[in-house]
Design a protein around this motif. Structure first.
Motif, short mmCIF file in Angstrom:
data_model
loop_
_atom_site.label_atom_id
_atom_site.label_comp_id
_atom_site.label_asym_id
_atom_site.label_seq_id
_atom_site.Cartn_x
_atom_site.Cartn_y
_atom_site.Cartn_z
N SER A 76 0.83 -1.22 0.00
CA SER A 76 0.00 0.00 0.00
C SER A 76 0.86 1.25 0.00
CB SER A 76 -0.91 0.03 1.24
OG SER A 76 -1.73 -1.10 1.27
N GLU A 77 1.85 1.29 0.88
CA GLU A 77 2.68 2.49 0.92
C GLU A 77 3.50 2.63 -0.36
OE1 GLU A 77 6.19 5.08 2.82
OE2 GLU A 77 6.19 2.94 3.26
N ALA A 78 3.96 1.52 -0.89
CA ALA A 78 4.73 1.58 -2.14
C ALA A 78 3.88 2.21 -3.25
CB ALA A 78 5.20 0.17 -2.54
N LEU A 79 2.60 1.81 -3.33
CA LEU A 79 1.70 2.37 -4.34
C LEU A 79 1.49 3.87 -4.09
CD1 LEU A 79 -0.91 -0.54 -4.38
CD2 LEU A 79 0.58 0.09 -6.30
N HIS A 80 1.36 4.22 -2.83
CA HIS A 80 1.17 5.64 -2.46
C HIS A 80 2.39 6.47 -2.89
CE1 HIS A 80 -0.09 9.06 -0.06
NE2 HIS A 80 1.02 9.02 0.64
N LEU A 81 3.59 5.95 -2.62
CA LEU A 81 4.81 6.69 -2.99
C LEU A 81 4.87 6.92 -4.50
CD1 LEU A 81 7.60 4.94 -0.83
CD2 LEU A 81 6.11 6.86 -0.23
N VAL A 82 4.54 5.88 -5.23
CA VAL A 82 4.61 5.99 -6.70
C VAL A 82 3.62 7.03 -7.20
CG1 VAL A 82 4.17 4.73 -8.85
CG2 VAL A 82 5.42 3.62 -6.99
N MET A 83 2.40 6.97 -6.68
CA MET A 83 1.37 7.93 -7.16
C MET A 83 1.78 9.35 -6.78
SD MET A 83 -1.38 6.12 -8.39
CE MET A 83 -1.95 4.41 -8.29
N GLN A 84 2.23 9.54 -5.54
CA GLN A 84 2.58 10.90 -5.10
C GLN A 84 3.77 11.44 -5.89
OE1 GLN A 84 1.08 12.98 -2.86
NE2 GLN A 84 -0.55 11.47 -2.67
N SER A 85 4.70 10.56 -6.24
CA SER A 85 5.94 11.02 -6.88
C SER A 85 5.79 11.22 -8.38
CB SER A 85 7.07 10.01 -6.64
OG SER A 85 7.20 9.75 -5.28
N PHE A 99 -8.42 -3.62 -7.87
CA PHE A 99 -8.14 -3.40 -6.44
C PHE A 99 -8.55 -1.97 -6.07
CE2 PHE A 99 -4.57 -2.34 -3.28
CZ PHE A 99 -5.29 -2.80 -2.20
N VAL A 100 -9.26 -1.85 -4.94
CA VAL A 100 -9.90 -0.58 -4.56
C VAL A 100 -8.93 0.58 -4.37
CG1 VAL A 100 -11.92 -1.64 -3.49
CG2 VAL A 100 -9.87 -1.30 -2.11
N SER A 101 -7.69 0.30 -3.99
CA SER A 101 -6.78 1.41 -3.63
C SER A 101 -6.31 2.23 -4.83
CB SER A 101 -5.54 0.87 -2.93
OG SER A 101 -5.88 0.37 -1.68
N TYR A 102 -6.26 1.63 -6.01
CA TYR A 102 -5.64 2.35 -7.14
C TYR A 102 -6.36 3.67 -7.40
CZ TYR A 102 -3.69 -2.31 -8.00
OH TYR A 102 -3.09 -3.52 -7.87
N ALA A 103 -7.69 3.64 -7.46
CA ALA A 103 -8.45 4.85 -7.78
C ALA A 103 -8.28 5.89 -6.67
CB ALA A 103 -9.92 4.51 -7.98
N ALA A 104 -8.37 5.44 -5.42
CA ALA A 104 -8.28 6.39 -4.30
C ALA A 104 -6.88 7.02 -4.24
CB ALA A 104 -8.60 5.67 -2.99
N LEU A 105 -5.85 6.20 -4.41
CA LEU A 105 -4.48 6.74 -4.34
C LEU A 105 -4.21 7.70 -5.50
CD1 LEU A 105 -2.50 3.55 -3.26
CD2 LEU A 105 -2.95 5.58 -1.88
N ALA A 106 -4.75 7.35 -6.67
CA ALA A 106 -4.57 8.25 -7.83
C ALA A 106 -5.27 9.58 -7.56
CB ALA A 106 -5.12 7.59 -9.09
N SER A 107 -6.47 9.54 -7.00
CA SER A 107 -7.21 10.77 -6.70
C SER A 107 -6.47 11.59 -5.65
CB SER A 107 -8.61 10.46 -6.16
OG SER A 107 -9.37 9.83 -7.14
N LEU A 108 -5.99 10.94 -4.61
CA LEU A 108 -5.26 11.66 -3.55
C LEU A 108 -4.04 12.37 -4.12
CD1 LEU A 108 -5.19 9.37 -0.39
CD2 LEU A 108 -6.23 11.62 -0.61
#
Ligand SMILES: Cc1ncc(COP(=O)(O)O)c(C=O)c1O
Length: 364
Positions: free
Chosen positions: A94-103, A118-127
């Protein structure tokens, strides 16, 4: 008490809510969590790390022994060549995906992934300020390569998740190669989420990074070693992406839990037979669930990996199954394209699955 719009715009995870609302006597097939204990030698390594006082901050990117072990794993299991400088140890995938999206994602950038996915992709991309966009699946629940190509141009990221949550689909080498090569030509970075790589029952797992340079591999010990609560994952990426990702990681996490890093080291370097045993059991459960539905006249493409079955069910049946005390996740939780499906996790003992199937049969 104002809340930032970017957070207001994303939903609380529906899966967690379902999980928390399950009443007594209910059977929870809702959560993507192995029901096995973390193998003993891994737990012992963590206890030893505590006794040895390995309780302080570590290097931001993770202890060198673990990053080296991850590189050895990537070489041996995935035939990918990375150096420890190309690896960041994170708090789960989860954190790895977050880092990639933020960076990597700029405001308005398009981020593509399978829908259902997987539910996190859309939310992390939006964030991250990006625009999440689902790629449809074909009738066999695999990525529709032609449709994916049609919408790939101009996107910033394309997330490939094979074996996939929620469908259990495993993409073949040809599909992965085709998508990666197309993405490389189109200037789209591939993120390959491989957390279920060890649970494949048909076909073979292929790593996207084998087919292109601009690929970020995301993985974790969470599912492979039944270690979801240890919060330990990693990303392996071209060097250009490491410093930007480390910046985000430094300020949100500093480093992954030191004890979990020693546990993960034991996981990667130690006895792999517990993984084979879990694989064996998951496959037996997959067969049980698949044939159970088949005997009720409900047919769907056999899940080739992970520990989920994605089963065609209309809203009425989903409600009746839930009211019989079997927690399943409606397809609508995973995107727009699969309202008449539900995800069942078979990370539960076979006797529990038998009881769940009996209740589903009576709901039907
Ligand atoms: C496809 C996929 N990627 C990533 C994750 C998150 O993994 P972790 O627990 O390591 O953060 C999950 C968890 O369900 C998942 O299904």
């Amino acid at each position: 008490m104002k809340i930032a719009g970017r957070v207001q715009d994303i939903e609380v995870s529906g899966i967690r809510t379902l999980f928390e609302s399950a009443g007594p006597g209910s059977i929870n097939l809702g959560l993507g969590q192995p029901d096995f204990d973390t193998p003993d030698h891994i737990r012992d390594a963590a206890i030893q790390a505590i006794r040895d006082g390995k309780t302080g901050y570590t290097n931001n990117t993770g202890i060198i022994e673990l990053r080296t072990a991850i590189c050895e794993k990537l070489k041996k299991e995935n035939n990918l060549t990375y150096t420890p400088d190309q690896v960041i140890v994170t708090a789960g995938a989860s954190e790895a995906l977050h880092l990639v999206m933020q960076s990597l994602v700029e405001t308005g950038d398009r981020v593509l992934f399978a829908d259902p996915g997987f539910v996190s992709y859309a939310a992390l991309a939006s964030l991250a300020g990006g625009r999440p966009e689902g790629v449809p699946l074909d009738a066999t629940l695999h990525l529709d390569v032609e449709k994916a190509k049609e919408i790939m141009g101009g996107a910033r990221l394309f997330v490939i998740n094979s074996p996939a949550n929620p469908t259990g689909a495993v993409e073949g080498a040809e599909t992965v190669r085709d998508l990666v090569e197309y993405a490389m030509d189109a200037g789209v970075t591939i993120v390959s989420d491989e957390v279920y790589e060890h649970f494949v029952y048909e076909r073979e797992h292929v790593s996207a990074a084998a087919f292109g340079d601009d690929v970020i591999t995301v993985n974790a010990v969470s599912k492979t070693y039944a270690m979801t609560g240890w919060r330990l994952g990693y990303l392996a990426a071209p060097e250009e992406y490491i410093t930007p990702c480390v910046k985000v990681h430094q300020y949100c996490q500093a480093c992954a839990t030191s004890i979990s890093q020693y546990a993960a080291l034991a996981a990667y370097k130690g006895d792999q037979s517990p993984v084979a045993a879990m694989h064996h059991e998951y496959k037996a459960r997959r067969d049980l669930i698949y044939h159970g539905f088949e005997s009720m006249g409900i047919r769907f493409p056999i899940p080739e990996g992970a520990f989920y079955a994605f089963v065609p069910m209309d809203q009425g049946l989903i409600s009746r199954v839930l009211s019989k005390g079997v927690v399943i996740v409606p397809g609508s939780a995973f995107g727009k394209n699969s309202p008449n499906f539900a995800r069942l996790s078979y990370a539960a003992p076979r006797s529990t699955l038998d009881e769940a199937l009996a209740r589903i049969r009576s709901a039907l």
